[in-house]
Design an enzyme around this catalytic site. Sequence first.
Site, PDB file in Angstrom:
ATOM      1  CG  ASP A   1      10.099  13.004  16.757  1.00 33.35           C
ATOM      2  OD1 ASP A   1       8.990  12.837  16.205  1.00 33.35           O
ATOM      3  OD2 ASP A   1      10.376  14.009  17.428  1.00 33.35           O
TER       4      ASP A   1
ATOM      5  CB  THR B   1       7.375  12.989   8.346  1.00 36.64           C
ATOM      6  OG1 THR B   1       8.467  12.514   7.555  1.00 36.64           O
ATOM      7  CG2 THR B   1       7.686  14.400   8.813  1.00 36.64           C
TER       8      THR B   1
ATOM      9  N   PRO C   1      10.633  12.275   2.799  1.00 37.58           N
ATOM     10  CG  PRO C   1      10.973  14.266   3.970  1.00 37.58           C
ATOM     11  CD  PRO C   1      10.064  13.616   2.988  1.00 37.58           C
TER      12      PRO C   1
END
Lengths: 287, 287
Positions: free
Chosen positions: B162, B164, B169
């Site tokens: 889950d 980005t 990152p």
Amino acid sequence: MSSSLDGQWFTEVFNSHGSAFSLKVTEKLLDVQSPYQHLEVYATETFGNLMVLDGCVMLTDRDNFLYHEMIAHPALFTHADPRHVVIIGGGDCGTLKEVLRHPGVEKVTQIDIDQEVTKAAERFFPALVEANDDPRAELLFADGVKWVDDTPDESIDVLIIDSTDPVGPAEGLFKTDFLKRCYRILKPGGVMVQQSESPLYHSGSIIRELRRDMQEAGFDSVATLPFPQPVYPSGWWSVTLAGKNADVGAFREQDAASSEMPLDYYTPEAHRGALALPPFMRRAFVE
Amino acid sequence: MSSSLDGQWFTEVFNSHGSAFSLKVTEKLLDVQSPYQHLEVYATETFGNLMVLDGCVMLTDRDNFLYHEMIAHPALFTHADPRHVVIIGGGDCGTLKEVLRHPGVEKVTQIDIDQEVTKAAERFFPALVEANDDPRAELLFADGVKWVDDTPDESIDVLIIDSTDPVGPAEGLFKTDFLKRCYRILKPGGVMVQQSESPLYHSGSIIRELRRDMQEAGFDSVATLPFPQPVYPSGWWSVTLAGKNADVGAFREQDAASSEMPLDYYTPEAHRGALALPPFMRRAFVE
């Protein structure tokens, strides 16, 4: 209605829902004030050409297949044997093209009030008008409400209301009175379908009211089908079907599965999935 | 990445796809530079609170149910008997809450690198963290890639990525090498699921590559499920499932139908409809 990020963007602001959608444009191709509405066409950077009516995004080359397939094929595959189809609005001719993919259709009459929309489609959206020469197609430029009134009882199989939003020239197409007139001209077993705005924004308002109005107009079954539509408010849109002595909760799944139409979005599985409705919509319709 | 219509709007510009989405905001509630990313929270006029990471919309109160239900329930209802679930990322805790609705789940370990995201969720998105006190939930703040490396072979049932977007990152979470590590820690019969961007924008790029990478990593079945998500680019999003000796093209339909979870979007019919895929996506995956 329009604002802009800077000079290179077309932005549609949905003030009532506090959101906005923008496309990067490279050129304005057309700007016409017709007797009915303000029509613009832009070239965009990544969505092909863009048509705008009264500041609202109507369609782009890139994603109009979603709307046009979903306003045409669910209704056509729901009717047992659609032969005479009528489209009110639909001047860009994209819906007409999808309807004409059905080999059993004998005649499609399209009635749009504004010939400028069709002229713009012919110039800037050639893919949408490529079926216009089909001998089964009849294009009229007239008031759809009047046309319906002049049409004999029980003479139409499928009636498609492919209109703009319920403001401006299309306002009359969202009233119970008009739905009663539509009911009258449909044969028993007939199906009507209307674009019905955003599941996220309008489930508890426009969609719920349209469904109630359809039932009040005499239709014995109603079904709303959600589908993605990136360039419309919320990126999520819907059509609502209504049946006259016809169950619009079922459709000719086998025919849909075995058809060899070259479609991009519609499948019988998508149709069945859409019919099930997200629970939040089901709740909004009965609240 | 950000621009604005005027001072009252938050706008995310998707330069690579020439589109932008905006929400009308009434107040900035938080602005934090964590060691990993720039975190903002806004109050919006009609979407409740809005979380933004590095200029990209992460979620709003109004429509996060779509993403969170679709990243959790298809994977959980695909696994035959999910007991130990791991979430990499997911610091807003919305996915965790959905996973914990499954009564058979015995343990959920969530590993997000950035504790500031969870702190912001606790303050500004209380509905998302309401299951955090469940004794089955374990919240860790650490590097998910390292955590996977420290985890024994074949010890996890369902692994949820889950994250980005595949920049910043989360970049390492979109590489074949990481998928191989994920494969290693899944038990036979295990299922992983990863958010996989926009069907309209990324079917022929990110989604296709992710599917190939999953197959190269050893997974024997792969399935991409599209769903609406108004605040993400194009308003249309997807998750991609992969099975280790498990067919992710099928799921426990009867269990999904008889579950009494209070959901807003997910239904077994929507799951089946999504599995069928629009034809344009099917073609993009094999081209």
